[in-house]
Design an enzyme around this catalytic site. Structure first.
Site, PDB file in Angstrom:
ATOM      1  N   CYS A   1       1.752   0.354  -9.018  1.00 61.92           N
ATOM      2  CA  CYS A   1       2.876   0.882  -8.246  1.00 61.92           C
ATOM      3  C   CYS A   1       4.099   1.023  -9.154  1.00 61.92           C
ATOM      4  O   CYS A   1       4.978   1.835  -8.898  1.00 61.92           O
ATOM      5  CB  CYS A   1       3.184  -0.028  -7.073  1.00 61.92           C
ATOM      6  SG  CYS A   1       3.368  -1.736  -7.571  1.00 61.92           S
TER       7      CYS A   1
ATOM      8  N   GLY B   1       0.843  -1.193   0.000  1.00 59.20           N
ATOM      9  CA  GLY B   1       0.000   0.000   0.000  1.00 59.20           C
ATOM     10  C   GLY B   1       0.875   1.239   0.000  1.00 59.20           C
ATOM     11  O   GLY B   1       2.018   1.207  -0.464  1.00 59.20           O
ATOM     12  N   SER B   2       0.329   2.294   0.568  1.00 58.48           N
ATOM     13  CA  SER B   2       1.038   3.572   0.518  1.00 58.48           C
ATOM     14  C   SER B   2       2.214   3.593   1.499  1.00 58.48           C
ATOM     15  O   SER B   2       2.213   2.891   2.518  1.00 58.48           O
ATOM     16  CB  SER B   2       0.064   4.696   0.876  1.00 58.48           C
ATOM     17  OG  SER B   2      -0.432   4.480   2.179  1.00 58.48           O
TER      18      SER B   2
ATOM     19  N   VAL C   1       1.098   4.597   5.190  1.00 55.18           N
ATOM     20  CA  VAL C   1       0.581   3.531   6.061  1.00 55.18           C
ATOM     21  C   VAL C   1       1.689   2.530   6.375  1.00 55.18           C
ATOM     22  O   VAL C   1       1.808   2.044   7.502  1.00 55.18           O
ATOM     23  CB  VAL C   1      -0.655   2.849   5.414  1.00 55.18           C
ATOM     24  CG1 VAL C   1      -1.102   1.653   6.239  1.00 55.18           C
ATOM     25  CG2 VAL C   1      -1.804   3.836   5.278  1.00 55.18           C
ATOM     26  N   GLY C   2       2.539   2.247   5.382  1.00 51.50           N
ATOM     27  CA  GLY C   2       3.635   1.293   5.595  1.00 51.50           C
ATOM     28  C   GLY C   2       4.550   1.705   6.736  1.00 51.50           C
ATOM     29  O   GLY C   2       4.940   0.882   7.572  1.00 51.50           O
TER      30      GLY C   2
ATOM     31  N   GLU D   1       4.186  10.496  -5.622  1.00 54.64           N
ATOM     32  CA  GLU D   1       3.394   9.533  -6.394  1.00 54.64           C
ATOM     33  C   GLU D   1       1.999  10.103  -6.636  1.00 54.64           C
ATOM     34  O   GLU D   1       1.282  10.414  -5.681  1.00 54.64           O
ATOM     35  CB  GLU D   1       3.279   8.219  -5.617  1.00 54.64           C
ATOM     36  CG  GLU D   1       2.572   7.138  -6.404  1.00 54.64           C
ATOM     37  CD  GLU D   1       2.399   5.847  -5.609  1.00 54.64           C
ATOM     38  OE1 GLU D   1       1.989   5.912  -4.432  1.00 54.64           O
ATOM     39  OE2 GLU D   1       2.660   4.770  -6.183  1.00 54.64           O
TER      40      GLU D   1
ATOM     41  N   GLU E   1       5.594  -3.350   0.839  1.00 50.67           N
ATOM     42  CA  GLU E   1       5.716  -2.977  -0.575  1.00 50.67           C
ATOM     43  C   GLU E   1       4.908  -1.705  -0.769  1.00 50.67           C
ATOM     44  O   GLU E   1       3.692  -1.709  -0.566  1.00 50.67           O
ATOM     45  CB  GLU E   1       5.189  -4.093  -1.487  1.00 50.67           C
ATOM     46  CG  GLU E   1       5.864  -5.439  -1.305  1.00 50.67           C
ATOM     47  CD  GLU E   1       7.347  -5.437  -1.627  1.00 50.67           C
ATOM     48  OE1 GLU E   1       7.876  -4.396  -2.079  1.00 50.67           O
ATOM     49  OE2 GLU E   1       7.988  -6.474  -1.402  1.00 50.67           O
TER      50      GLU E   1
HETATM   51  P1  NAP Z   1      -3.262   2.331   1.436  1.00 46.47           P
HETATM   52  O1  NAP Z   1      -4.231   3.412   1.643  1.00 46.47           O
HETATM   53  O2  NAP Z   1      -1.971   2.394   2.154  1.00 46.47           O
HETATM   54  O3  NAP Z   1      -4.040   0.976   1.833  1.00 46.47           O
HETATM   55  C1  NAP Z   1      -3.455  -0.290   1.687  1.00 46.47           C
HETATM   56  C2  NAP Z   1      -4.108  -1.235   2.658  1.00 46.47           C
HETATM   57  O4  NAP Z   1      -3.801  -0.826   3.986  1.00 46.47           O
HETATM   58  C3  NAP Z   1      -5.629  -1.254   2.569  1.00 46.47           C
HETATM   59  O5  NAP Z   1      -6.101  -2.556   2.821  1.00 46.47           O
HETATM   60  C4  NAP Z   1      -6.024  -0.310   3.692  1.00 46.47           C
HETATM   61  O6  NAP Z   1      -7.335  -0.530   4.174  1.00 46.47           O
HETATM   62  C5  NAP Z   1      -4.994  -0.688   4.737  1.00 46.47           C
HETATM   63  N1  NAP Z   1      -4.804   0.326   5.766  1.00 46.47           N
HETATM   64  C6  NAP Z   1      -5.167   1.644   5.760  1.00 46.47           C
HETATM   65  N2  NAP Z   1      -4.810   2.231   6.927  1.00 46.47           N
HETATM   66  C7  NAP Z   1      -4.223   1.262   7.690  1.00 46.47           C
HETATM   67  C8  NAP Z   1      -3.647   1.242   8.987  1.00 46.47           C
HETATM   68  N3  NAP Z   1      -3.602   2.322   9.757  1.00 46.47           N
HETATM   69  N4  NAP Z   1      -3.121   0.083   9.434  1.00 46.47           N
HETATM   70  C9  NAP Z   1      -3.131  -1.034   8.670  1.00 46.47           C
HETATM   71  N5  NAP Z   1      -3.692  -1.072   7.435  1.00 46.47           N
HETATM   72  C10 NAP Z   1      -4.213   0.056   6.954  1.00 46.47           C
HETATM   73  O7  NAP Z   1      -2.907   2.120  -0.095  1.00 46.47           O
HETATM   74  P2  NAP Z   1      -3.908   1.957  -1.310  1.00 46.47           P
HETATM   75  O8  NAP Z   1      -4.467   3.298  -1.620  1.00 46.47           O
HETATM   76  O9  NAP Z   1      -4.870   0.835  -1.067  1.00 46.47           O
HETATM   77  O10 NAP Z   1      -2.932   1.460  -2.448  1.00 46.47           O
HETATM   78  C11 NAP Z   1      -2.217   2.320  -3.257  1.00 46.47           C
HETATM   79  C12 NAP Z   1      -0.767   2.352  -2.837  1.00 46.47           C
HETATM   80  O11 NAP Z   1      -0.235   1.034  -2.848  1.00 46.47           O
HETATM   81  C13 NAP Z   1       0.094   3.145  -3.784  1.00 46.47           C
HETATM   82  O12 NAP Z   1       0.989   3.935  -3.064  1.00 46.47           O
HETATM   83  C14 NAP Z   1       0.822   2.072  -4.564  1.00 46.47           C
HETATM   84  O13 NAP Z   1       2.044   2.486  -5.127  1.00 46.47           O
HETATM   85  C15 NAP Z   1       1.009   1.033  -3.521  1.00 46.47           C
HETATM   86  N6  NAP Z   1       1.274  -0.277  -4.117  1.00 46.47           N
HETATM   87  C16 NAP Z   1       2.533  -0.791  -4.012  1.00 46.47           C
HETATM   88  C17 NAP Z   1       2.822  -2.019  -4.582  1.00 46.47           C
HETATM   89  C18 NAP Z   1       4.208  -2.602  -4.453  1.00 46.47           C
HETATM   90  O14 NAP Z   1       4.341  -3.796  -4.636  1.00 46.47           O
HETATM   91  N7  NAP Z   1       5.216  -1.830  -4.151  1.00 46.47           N
HETATM   92  C19 NAP Z   1       1.833  -2.728  -5.272  1.00 46.47           C
HETATM   93  C20 NAP Z   1       0.565  -2.170  -5.361  1.00 46.47           C
HETATM   94  C21 NAP Z   1       0.295  -0.934  -4.763  1.00 46.47           C
HETATM   95  P3  NAP Z   1      -8.545   0.407   3.651  1.00 46.47           P
HETATM   96  O15 NAP Z   1      -8.665   0.137   2.202  1.00 46.47           O
HETATM   97  O16 NAP Z   1      -9.685  -0.075   4.447  1.00 46.47           O
HETATM   98  O17 NAP Z   1      -8.167   1.825   3.952  1.00 46.47           O
END
Ligand code: NAP
Length: 538
Positions: free
Chosen positions: A338, A282-283, A286-287, A439, A304
Site C-alpha cells: 500500500c 484493503g481497498s 470495500v472500506g 492505485e 487502512e
Molecule cells: P480488498 O479486495 O478490499 O479485500 C480486503 C479484505 O476485505 C479481504 O479479506 C476481502 O475478502 C475482504 N472483503 C471483500 N469484500 C468485502 C465486503 N463486502 N465486506 C467486508 N470485507 C470484504 O483488498 P485487497 O485486494 O485484499 O488488498 C489490496 C488493497 O489493500 C490495496 O488497495 C492496498 O493499497 C490496500 N492495503 C492498504 C494497507 C494500508 O495499511 N493502508 C495495507 C495493505 C493493503 P476476500 O479476499 O475474500 O475478497
C-alpha cells in the site's frame, strides 16, 4: 519441528527450487529447537484430506476452540502465484451461518477474557513471539508460496510482525490506565481504557502475516475477542498465525478464524449487532462500504486503504540513492505494498539523468519464483491482479504516457505457470491521467516532470488518496515545508515511501484512511473505550 516435517513443506515446490532449498533447509535445520510444548497439537482434530492432485490439505475454520467445517460443505483453493498448478490448500467457503457461530463464540468468551489479568495476556503473547521466531523459516516458505513475494521479503514481513507484536504487548500496560490529578483534596481520579467486546478483523493478501498481527495483538491485549477473516488469496499464513496464538495459550473462543469470500460474509462481519468495532485493511472501495454499514449501528471503524504514493526528487538530492529507493519502494513485493512508490516527481533540470538511473536500476531486477534465491521480484498475487496491471499499462499508453521500459507479461518456461510481469516505467505522464491518479498496485512507476518545488508539492498532493509520501533533497527548508504540507499519513525525507516502524501510528489520510490509525499508541486505543473514574471517601 523436525527435519522431515520441514522437508515435507517442500512438497509441491517446483523441482529445481526444491533441490536448491533442500541444501539450505539442512542448514536451517540446525537452528530449529524441538520443543514438545510448541508442537502443533491440533493436528488430529483438523481434517486433513487430499485434493484431486493428491497434494493439498483441507483446512478448517476455528470457532470456539475447535477446527470445524463450513456448513456450506464447499471449499476454495489458494494456488501459488508463481506456479498455479500448485495448490497450497483447500479452505472453507464459509457462509453467514458459520459467521453467526464465530460471532457467538467470541461473544461468549468475552466476559472471561476481559476480566482476566493483563499479565496473563502478556505471558501468552510472549510465548506467541517465541513460536513466531521458531517457525519463521516455515512461515516464510509458506508466505512466499502463497503470496508470491520473495523469501527475503517474506522474512522481512515476519520480522516486522514480530516487532509489531512486541511493541503492542509492551505498550498495553502503560496505555490501559492513566493516573489523573483531582482539583479537590478529597478526590482521587484516574482513567482506564476498557475493551469493546467482539471485534472483526478483515485483512488483505499483501501483508497476510503482518497486518493481522498489527490488529489482533492490540485487540486482544485490550481485552477484546476477535473474529478474523483473512483475504481469500492468502488464508494459509493467517491460519498459521491462529495456530500460534492458540498454542501460546489464547483460550477457546477468544480468537475465531473464518475463511470465505468477503462478498459473502463480509457484510455480516460489519453489520452484526454484537460486533463493536471493525478493523479493516484493503481497498478504498470495500472500506467505504464497510464504513457505511458499520455506521448504522455505530460500530467503530479503522480503515487502512489504498495509496498512490509520490516521491519528489529535487535537484540537490543524492540522485543515485533516490533512484535506488524509488525502484525498491516501487517494485518490492511486485509493487503491491500500500506504501509502494507509484509516482516519481522530478524537477526538470535533473529529469533526464534521473530517468536513466531509474532505467539502470529497474534493469537489475530479476523476476522469478520467490523461492529462487536469485529472484528479486516475484509474481503478482493472482490472475486478476495481473490483468488489472496490464490493463492500466494499456490505458497509460492510450492516455499519451510513454512506456519506456517493461510492462509486458513474462512468458517462457520460467514464467508460464505463474503471474509474472516486467516492471515498467512510464515517462511524460500528465498528473491528471488515470495511471497517475488511480492505485495500480503493481510494479509500475509513473514519472512526472515539474518546473518548481511548489509545482512538485501540488502534483504530489493532487490525488484523492493520502497514504505515504517522500522527498529527496539536502535542503532543510524545502524538506520541512514538504513535511508540513504533504497530504499523507506518513511522510519521509530521504527515505522510501514504504519505511515505517511499529512505535508510530501507521495509516493514511484522505481516501487512504479513516478512523484511528494502526500501530503506535492509537493501535491499541482504537480497540478500547474510555472511562474516567473519581473516588472520594466522603
Ligand atoms: P480488498 O479486495 O478490499 O479485500 C480486503 C479484505 O476485505 C479481504 O479479506 C476481502 O475478502 C475482504 N472483503 C471483500 N469484500 C468485502 C465486503 N463486502 N465486506 C467486508 N470485507 C470484504 O483488498 P485487497 O485486494 O485484499 O488488498 C489490496 C488493497 O489493500 C490495496 O488497495 C492496498 O493499497 C490496500 N492495503 C492498504 C494497507 C494500508 O495499511 N493502508 C495495507 C495493505 C493493503 P476476500 O479476499 O475474500 O475478497
Amino acid at each position: 519441528m523436525n527435519k522431515d516435517e520441514i522437508l515435507t513443506l517442500l512438497e509441491g515446490v517446483k523441482e529445481e527450487a526444491k533441490e536448491k532449498y533442500k541444501a539450505e533447509i539442512k542448514g536451517i535445520f540446525g537452528s530449529y529447537v524441538r520443543d514438545e510444548a510448541t508442537e502443533q497439537s491440533d493436528i488430529d482434530v483438523k481434517e486433513i484430506a487430499m485434493s484431486p492432485t493428491g497434494q493439498a490439505k483441507t483446512y478448517l475454520n476455528f470457532i470456539a476452540g475447535k477446527w470445524v467445517k463450513s456448513e456450506s460443505g464447499k471449499t476454495f483453493t489458494n494456488p501459488n502465484p508463481a506456479d498455479f498448478e500448485e495448490v497450497l490448500g483447500l479452505f472453507q467457503d464459509s457462509t453467514p451461518a458459520d459467521l453467526e457461530k464465530a460471532i457467538a463464540s467470541a461473544a461468549s468468551a468475552s466476559e472471561n477474557w476481559r476480566s482476566g489479568s493483563l499479565s496473563e495476556r502478556e505471558e501468552i503473547f510472549r510465548r506467541a513471539v517465541v513460536l513466531l521466531e521458531q517457525r519463521k523459516e516455515k512461515l516464510a516458505l509458506e508466505l512466499t508460496r502463497e503470496e508470491g513475494k520473495t523469501l527475503q521479503e517474506s522474512h522481512q514481513e515476519i520480522q516486522s510482525a514480530i516487532s509489531e507484536m512486541r511493541f503492542q504487548v509492551g505498550q498495553a500496560r502503560r496505555f490501559l490506565s492513566e493516573p489523573g490529578t483531582s482539583g479537590r483534596k478529597d478526590v482521587v481520579c484516574y482513567s482506564v481504557r476498557q475493551p469493546l467486546g467482539v471485534v472483526s478483523v478483515i485483512t488483505p493478501w499483501n501483508f497476510p502475516v503482518n497486518v493481522p498481527c498489527r490488529k489482533i495483538t492490540p485487540a486482544l491485549m485490550a481485552g477484546n475477542t476477535v473474529v478474523f477473516k483473512p483475504a481469500s488469496f492468502t488464508p494459509l499464513v493467517g491460519l498459521r498465525l491462529v495456530e500460534i496464538l492458540t498454542e501460546a495459550g489464547i483460550p477457546k473462543g477468544v480468537v475465531n478464524f473464518i475463511t470465505g469470500r468477503g462478498s459473502a460474509i463480509g457484510n455480516q462481519m460489519v453489520a452484526h449487532p454484537l460486533v463493536k468495532a471493525v478493523s479493516f485493511t484493503g481497498s478504498t472501495e470495500v472500506g467505504v462500504r464497510i464504513c457505511s454499514q458499520a455506521s448504522l449501528h455505530l460500530a467503530k471503524v479503522q480503515l487502512e486503504m489504498g495509496g498512490k504514493n509520490p516521491m519528489v526528487v529535487l535537484e540537490d538530492a543524492d540522485l543515485e540513492l533516490a533512484a535506488k529507493d524509488a525502484v525498491y519502494a516501487g517494485c518490492a513485493c511486485s509493487g503491491q505494498w500500500c506504501t509502494s512508490t507509484s509516482r516519481v516527481i522530478l524537477l526538470r533540470e535533473i529529469a533526464d539523468q534521473f530517468v536513466s538511473l531509474l532505467v539502470d536500476e529497474v534493469k537489475q531486477i530479476k523476476v522469478g519464483d520467490g523461492l529462487d534465491r536469485d529472484t528479486t521480484m516475484g509474481p503478482v498475487a493472482g490472475e486478476g491482479q495481473l490483468k488489472k496491471i496490464l490493463s492500466y499499462i494499456e490505458l497509460g499508453k492510450k492516455e499519451g504516457a510513454k512506456l519506456i521500459l517493461g510492462g509486458k507479461r513474462l512468458t517462457g518456461s520460467r514464467y508460464d505457470k505463474g503471474f509474472f510481469i516486467e516492471p515498467a516505467i512510464f515517462t511524460e505522464v500528465k498528473p491528471e491521467i488515470k495511471i497517475a491518479q488511480e492505485e495500480i498496485f503493481g510494479p509500475v512507476l509513473s514519472v512526472m516532470v515539474v518546473d518548481s518545488f511548489a509545482q512538485a508539492l501540488k502534483v504530489a498532493n493532487g490525488i484523492r488518496q493520502g497514504l505515504s509520501s517522500s522527498i529527496y533533497t539536502k535542503d532543510l527548508a524545502r524538506a520541512t515545508e514538504f513535511v508540513q504540507r504533504s497530504e499523507a499519513g506518513l511522510t519521509h525525507v530521504n527515505l522510501p515511501t514504504s519505511f515505517k516502524e511499529p512505535q508510530l501510528p501507521f495509516g493514511g489520510v484522505k481516501l487512504s484512511g479513516y478512523g484511528p490509525p494502526e500501530a503506535g499508541k492509537s493501535g491499541i486505543e482504537f480497540f478500547t473505550e474510555h472511562k474516567s473514574i473519581y473516588l472520594s471517601c466522603r
